[in-house]
Design a protein around this motif. Structure first.
Motif, PDB file in Angstrom:
ATOM      1  N   TYR A 106       0.865  -1.189   0.000  1.00 40.87           N
ATOM      2  CA  TYR A 106       0.000   0.000   0.000  1.00 40.87           C
ATOM      3  C   TYR A 106       0.895   1.230   0.000  1.00 40.87           C
ATOM      4  O   TYR A 106       1.802   1.348   0.821  1.00 40.87           O
ATOM      5  N   GLN A 141      -3.310   4.927  -2.930  1.00 44.57           N
ATOM      6  CA  GLN A 141      -4.315   5.904  -2.526  1.00 44.57           C
ATOM      7  C   GLN A 141      -3.923   7.299  -2.997  1.00 44.57           C
ATOM      8  O   GLN A 141      -2.825   7.775  -2.703  1.00 44.57           O
ATOM      9  N   GLU A 146      -7.393  15.056   1.010  1.00 49.65           N
ATOM     10  CA  GLU A 146      -6.392  15.669   1.891  1.00 49.65           C
ATOM     11  C   GLU A 146      -5.917  17.003   1.327  1.00 49.65           C
ATOM     12  O   GLU A 146      -5.837  18.014   2.024  1.00 49.65           O
ATOM     13  N   GLN A 231      -6.457   7.928   5.652  1.00 46.25           N
ATOM     14  CA  GLN A 231      -5.154   7.406   5.210  1.00 46.25           C
ATOM     15  C   GLN A 231      -4.837   6.069   5.886  1.00 46.25           C
ATOM     16  O   GLN A 231      -4.060   5.273   5.366  1.00 46.25           O
ATOM     17  N   GLN A 260       5.351  10.387   6.713  1.00 51.25           N
ATOM     18  CA  GLN A 260       4.011   9.791   6.771  1.00 51.25           C
ATOM     19  C   GLN A 260       3.850   8.860   7.975  1.00 51.25           C
ATOM     20  O   GLN A 260       2.759   8.329   8.218  1.00 51.25           O
TER      21      GLN A 260
END
Ligand code: TRP
Length: 417
Positions: A106, A141, A146, A231, A260
């Motif tokens: 991911y 994603q 965002e 997220q 992140q």
């Protein structure tokens, strides 16, 4: 086992420690969160300190050796050179690979501009390589929501940028049978499973906790406050029933830049409470701005980056004019004292883009000794980036709207679950 206990304690601490960021800033430490990367040091962020602060684990030679042994592939140059330098529980993913148990990849991107810059490619180049090595599904994603919430951007425009960026990602050569790319704005509205995971996550995290993790204040809009759940959701296989047939025990590995990590510390904290496996992570350093390693390259500053849409001439001019040099003040000075690769941006970019280890090492030696001049070092980089961008532009032209649609259509991939 002991290591895991310590790690989850750390995560818990950070989840509850609202003052951490303030303290860090007051102590003149580097600032690293999903929105700000800043340091006062010319050498850039102190990544060893960051690993300690975040409670992740440094990627060591033992892990690289195991990676090679288990997969039969020599580690990618971005791994060998420490661009991907930190991780959480990658060993568990290797255990699963060895045991032939499934997992998925991911990653994501916040579409803040129509044209991506060369730094944006790094996580995707690496992710593509991981997918080739492991042969597993990948979900990407695109957080148009965002960017709408954080930037001065219309919702429709953010959605459009998501699709533009998806084309750039596809142009890297991802396999449509193994890859699902989705825009939050588009997919969330069509997927009860994804939305259910979002609200399950939302129910596990208090306002106080997100304030602590992300530094939200009372005047941040409520969209921002709930965004971390969005997220987090793709970390769980149940968010994609069309791919994983509703299975809830398939973990993921997330390649991402280390800024992140706060999102995924939160995700790892809530996962067991939802009966889901924690995501594993592999973190990269930041791609520095042309002006120097004090900050990361930004798409909103045209001269801080080489864009994928730049012409050969623009690339040459920008690098010659703006790439911060670790060279001497004059040719004589450079010949005498040598250049400093640690702060030289052209050299740093070469570590990202030059695949040949021996050539890179030769350049490092020659630059450090003063034999190789800044102009010649820059020339090496110019040639490489001109090719990276020209090749990319060619491949992107071939990504039609139909191809884009297929990548973004919720569907089963070639894997059976
Ligand atoms: N927030 C990221 C950005 O602004 C995008 C993103 C979403 C992401 N999910 C991710 C990045 C997972 C890495 C891994 O770029």
């Amino acid at each position: 086992m002991a290591e895991n206990a310590t790690e989850s304690k750390m995560e818990e601490m950070q989840l509850n420690d609202g003052a951490a960021k303030e303290a860090a800033t007051a102590a003149e430490e580097d600032i690293v969160d999903p929105w700000t990367v800043a340091t006062s040091s010319e050498k850039g962020i102190d990544y060893d300190k960051l690993i300690k602060r975040f409670g992740s684990t440094k990627i060591d030679q033992a892990l690289l050796d195991r990676f090679e042994k288990v997969t039969g592939h020599a580690p990618h140059h971005l791994l060998r050179r420490g661009v991907f330098f930190s991780q959480r529980e990658v060993n568990k993913i290797l255990d699963r690979y060895e045991a032939k148990k499934p997992f998925f990849l991911y990653t994501g991107r916040g579409p803040s501009s129509g044209s991506m810059h060369t730094g944006h490619l790094i996580p995707f180049v690496f992710t593509k390589w991981l997918q080739e090595v492991f042969d597993v599904p990948l979900v990407v994603q695109l957080t148009d929501d965002e960017k709408f919430l954080w930037k001065d951007l219309k919702a429709e425009e953010a959605f459009r940028l998501a699709k533009e960026n998806a084309k750039d990602i596809i142009a890297l050569g991802f396999d449509v049978e193994k890859t699902f790319i989705f825009s939050d704005m588009e997919y969330i509205g069509s997927s009860p499973a994804f939305y259910m995971n979002m609200i399950k996550i939302q129910k596990c995290v208090t306002y106080n906790q997100v304030k602590g993790i992300f530094g939200f204040t009372d005047s941040d809009c409520i969209g921002k406050i709930s965004f971390p759940s969005i997220q987090a959701a793709p970390s769980f296989s149940t968010s994609f029933p069309q791919i994983f047939g509703g299975k809830k025990d398939i973990p993921c590995l997330i390649p991402c830049a280390i800024d992140q990590d706060p999102y995924f510390r939160m995700t790892r904290d809530v996962a067991p409470r939802l009966g889901y496996p924690k995501p594993a992570l592999i973190h990269s350093t930041f791609f520095p701005a042309l002006q120097g390693a004090k900050t990361k390259m930004s798409a909103s500053e045209p001269n801080s980056s080489i864009f994928l849409t730049d012409t050969a001439k623009q690339i040459k001019t920008k690098i010659n004019k703006y790439a911060f040099s670790g060279g001497g003040t004059s040719v004589e000075d450079h010949r005498e004292r040598g250049g400093n690769c640690e702060i030289d941006i052209a050299y740093q970019y070469l570590t990202f883009f030059m695949e040949d280890d021996e050539r890179l090492e030769q350049i490092r030696k020659d630059y450090t000794s003063g034999q190789l001049l800044t102009g010649d070092l820059k020339k090496e980089l110019i040639v490489i980036l001109q090719k990276v961008c020209a090749d990319h532009q060619d491949r992107r032209k071939q990504v039609t709207d139909d191809i884009l649609k297929e990548f973004m259509r919720p569907r089963k991939l070639k894997y059976d679950f």
